[in-house]
Enzyme design. Structure first.
Site, short mmCIF file in Angstrom:
data_model
loop_
_atom_site.label_atom_id
_atom_site.label_comp_id
_atom_site.label_asym_id
_atom_site.label_seq_id
_atom_site.Cartn_x
_atom_site.Cartn_y
_atom_site.Cartn_z
N GLU A 12 -6.15 -9.58 1.13
CA GLU A 12 -5.78 -10.66 2.06
C GLU A 12 -6.90 -11.04 3.01
O GLU A 12 -6.93 -12.17 3.50
CB GLU A 12 -4.53 -10.23 2.85
CG GLU A 12 -4.80 -9.39 4.10
CD GLU A 12 -5.47 -8.04 3.83
OE1 GLU A 12 -5.41 -7.58 2.68
OE2 GLU A 12 -6.08 -7.47 4.74
N ARG A 20 -10.02 -11.60 2.57
CA ARG A 20 -10.87 -12.69 2.08
C ARG A 20 -10.15 -14.03 2.18
O ARG A 20 -10.79 -15.07 2.34
CB ARG A 20 -11.31 -12.39 0.63
CG ARG A 20 -10.20 -12.29 -0.37
CD ARG A 20 -10.62 -11.56 -1.64
NE ARG A 20 -10.70 -10.11 -1.44
CZ ARG A 20 -11.05 -9.24 -2.38
NH1 ARG A 20 -11.37 -9.66 -3.60
NH2 ARG A 20 -11.11 -7.95 -2.13
N LYS A 56 0.84 -1.19 0.00
CA LYS A 56 0.00 0.00 0.00
C LYS A 56 0.88 1.25 0.00
O LYS A 56 1.95 1.25 0.62
CB LYS A 56 -0.85 0.04 1.29
CG LYS A 56 -2.03 -0.90 1.33
CD LYS A 56 -2.82 -0.71 2.62
CE LYS A 56 -3.94 -1.71 2.75
NZ LYS A 56 -5.02 -1.56 1.77
N1 BES Z 1 -7.99 -3.69 4.60
C1 BES Z 1 -8.24 -3.32 3.26
C2 BES Z 1 -9.59 -2.63 3.06
C3 BES Z 1 -9.77 -1.29 3.73
C4 BES Z 1 -9.55 -0.12 3.03
C5 BES Z 1 -10.23 -1.22 5.03
C6 BES Z 1 -9.75 1.11 3.65
C7 BES Z 1 -10.42 -0.01 5.65
C8 BES Z 1 -10.18 1.16 4.95
C9 BES Z 1 -8.23 -4.55 2.36
O1 BES Z 1 -7.42 -5.61 2.78
C10 BES Z 1 -7.72 -4.12 1.02
O2 BES Z 1 -6.63 -3.66 0.97
N2 BES Z 1 -8.54 -4.29 0.01
C11 BES Z 1 -8.20 -3.89 -1.30
C12 BES Z 1 -8.74 -4.92 -2.24
C13 BES Z 1 -8.23 -4.82 -3.63
C14 BES Z 1 -6.75 -5.15 -3.67
C15 BES Z 1 -9.00 -5.78 -4.50
C16 BES Z 1 -8.84 -2.54 -1.57
O3 BES Z 1 -9.93 -2.27 -1.07
O4 BES Z 1 -8.23 -1.74 -2.27
ZN ZN Z 2 -7.10 -5.71 4.84
ZN ZN Z 3 -5.42 -5.47 2.13
#
Ligand code: BES
Ligand code: ZN
Ligand code: ZN
Length: 485
Positions: free
Chosen positions: A337, A339, A265
């Site tokens: 991750e 899921r 990220k």
């Molecule tokens: N933990 C994040 C989702 C999240 C984003 C929670 C903002 C709280 C605030 C999750 O693991 C994630 O990174 N999801 C990705 C999925 C994508 C790679 C398909 C996302 O939402 O960008």
């Molecule tokens: Zn996450």
């Molecule tokens: Zn994530």
């Protein structure tokens, strides 16, 4: 904090602060008329001058009000009297409590009306407790101070006890979410859970790395692999109805820190990722609440605790994982991750033979895009169960909104090399493709997935609650479980 009912005339009550709920278009009567009389008509004058409107969000503070034994009077808006609901009461009490918490207080009294229904009073007490508790766990000089003693007018002891329980559970969730990610690593989280449920009738089972390997939790273990902090899976069993299978399993995503893994990220997105265990914390808070309420129902809670990190042994894009269920998963983004963790947690949940499953997860940023920061997304394989949850949330005022689970979304996670892949081609409908992924791991069991990426964490404070973890959904889940009992 000590909370007590009072029924003596509130205009003669000695305290640091007296908080009074005011409705729109209010005819002063009862206790409020007494206060108005004692202050020579001050309340009515303020209403006439439209300084006090009774609108939701309104807060007027009067210092040293004449002829009262309270050092200050806070008038908070409760909107229309005939539509007073849990949400308004929760926020109004939180607003007043947070305002007062700027300084230490010994005695604070609340009066929200003479015939407030018990469920609304307990929501207000919960709001008061979350309102005065800040995210300043590690700040020497606290920004918010919890008052020593709170008095609540016209409320019976059971409503106070329930309100306090909701407040304590929500604040437990918030504390867990607010702990720094290097403090609340999976092993510490598991230890905290043991500690937290010590005085509840809850059996705790903790699976460590070795056990997770024996159980072939290949999806969860892959996420955890690059971390020096080993994963845990914690199972909490509450048997309020004695023998028999659970009426409900609650599964929670407990990623104690989500760096994104090799799909790293950017800094800005990572800085709040200690919140990625809010689903697990909510499961723990809810289990504690139903056990302390001694609800006559069997519920099992399961939380998957892992850290999603980078390193030489990190799981990679293109890897194929075998989940505990036997399904194979092509990894195309290590930041999807949650899921993967839940795939195995949901499979273990199925072994408990629950009549239904709910999972809670900060699963996707896409859910925030779809519904904003306040609304939890619901996805289901069973409409009646989802409707029950929606109904419960209407009562508690914690907003949820259902998203569709059309089969087209499922087609987007078909893989050429494995049974499924962990992301879809594009980013559109990302909350739903994540839901579709989870659906593969619940089998035929009625299930609702609750994406709490928005409502579980606030970057900015609100009038009624500090920034950080919110503790949302505990009251809604307890309401639903009550209806199942
Ligand atoms: N933990 C994040 C989702 C999240 C984003 C929670 C903002 C709280 C605030 C999750 O693991 C994630 O990174 N999801 C990705 C999925 C994508 C790679 C398909 C996302 O939402 O960008
Ligand atoms: Zn996450
Ligand atoms: Zn994530």
């Amino acid at each position: 904090m000590n909370i007590q009912p009072i029924d003596s005339p509130i205009s003669e009550f000695t305290c640091d602060a007296l908080v009074i709920g005011i409705h729109k278009n209010l005819q002063l009567s009862g206790q409020l008329a007494d206060i108005d009389r004692a202050t020579d008509g001050m309340i009515q004058r303020l209403i006439d001058q439209e300084e006090v409107t009774g609108k939701r969000g309104d807060l007027v503070e009067l210092l040293d009000p004449r002829n009262l034994k309270a050092s200050r009077l806070l008038l908070v808006g409760l909107d229309e009297a005939d539509s007073l609901d849990q949400k308004t009461a929760f926020q109004a009490a939180g607003h007043a409590a947070k305002h007062l918490a700027a300084k230490p207080r010994k005695r604070v009294a609340f009066y929200f009306g003479d015939d407030v229904p018990d469920d609304i009073s307990s929501a207000a007490i919960c709001g008061m407790m979350t309102g005065c508790q800040g995210q300043d766990l590690y700040r020497a000089e606290k920004k918010l101070n919890v008052p020593d003693q709170v008095f609540w007018y016209g409320v019976n002891q059971p409503a106070i006890d329930e309100g306090r329980l909701f407040g304590e559970s929500a604040n437990t969730v918030r504390r867990l979410v607010n702990e720094p990610p290097s403090v609340l690593i999976p092993s510490r989280f598991a230890d905290d859970i043991r500690h937290l449920v010590e005085d509840c009738e809850i059996d705790v089972e903790v699976w460590d790395q070795e056990r997770l390997a024996q159980e072939r939790c290949g999806a969860l273990l892959a996420v955890a692999r690059a971390s020096v902090n080993q994963p845990r899976l914690v199972i909490l069993r509450y048997r309020g109805a004695g023998a028999g299978d659970p009426a409900l399993a609650l599964a929670g995503k407990g990623v104690t820190f989500d760096s994104g893994g090799l799909s790293l990220k950017p800094s800005d997105a990572m800085k709040t990722m200690k919140c990625d265990m809010a689903g697990a914390a909510t499961v723990v808070g809810t289990m504690i609440a139903i056990a302390k309420l001694q609800l006559p129902v069997n519920v099992v809670g399961l939380v998957g605790l892992v850290e999603n990190m980078i390193g030489g042994n990190a799981y990679k894009l293109g890897d194929v994982l075998t989940a505990r269920s036997g399904k194979t998963i092509e990894v195309l983004n290590t930041d999807a991750e949650g899921r993967l963790v839940l795939a195995d947690v949901l499979n273990v949940a199925g072994d408990e033979k629950p009549a239904r499953i709910l999972d809670l997860a900060t699963l996707t940023g896409a859910c925030l895009v779809a519904l904003g920061t306040n609304v939890a997304g619901l996805m289901t394989n069973n409409q009646p169960l989802c409707d029950q949850l929606v109904d419960a949330s209407k009562k508690t005022g914690e907003p949820v909104w259902q998203l569709p689970m059309f089969s087209e979304f499922g087609e987007q996670i078909e893989s050429d090399v494995a049974d499924i892949k962990n992301i879809s081609e594009g980013r559109w409908g990302g909350a739903i493709t994540a839901g579709k992924f989870l659906e593969h791991f619940v089998g035929e069991i009625p299930w609702v997935h609750i994406d709490i990426a928005g409502p579980s964490f606030r970057e900015k404070p609100q009038a009624w609650i500090d920034a950080g973890g919110t503790g949302s959904m505990v009251r809604t889940l307890v309401e639903l479980i009550r209806r199942l009992a």
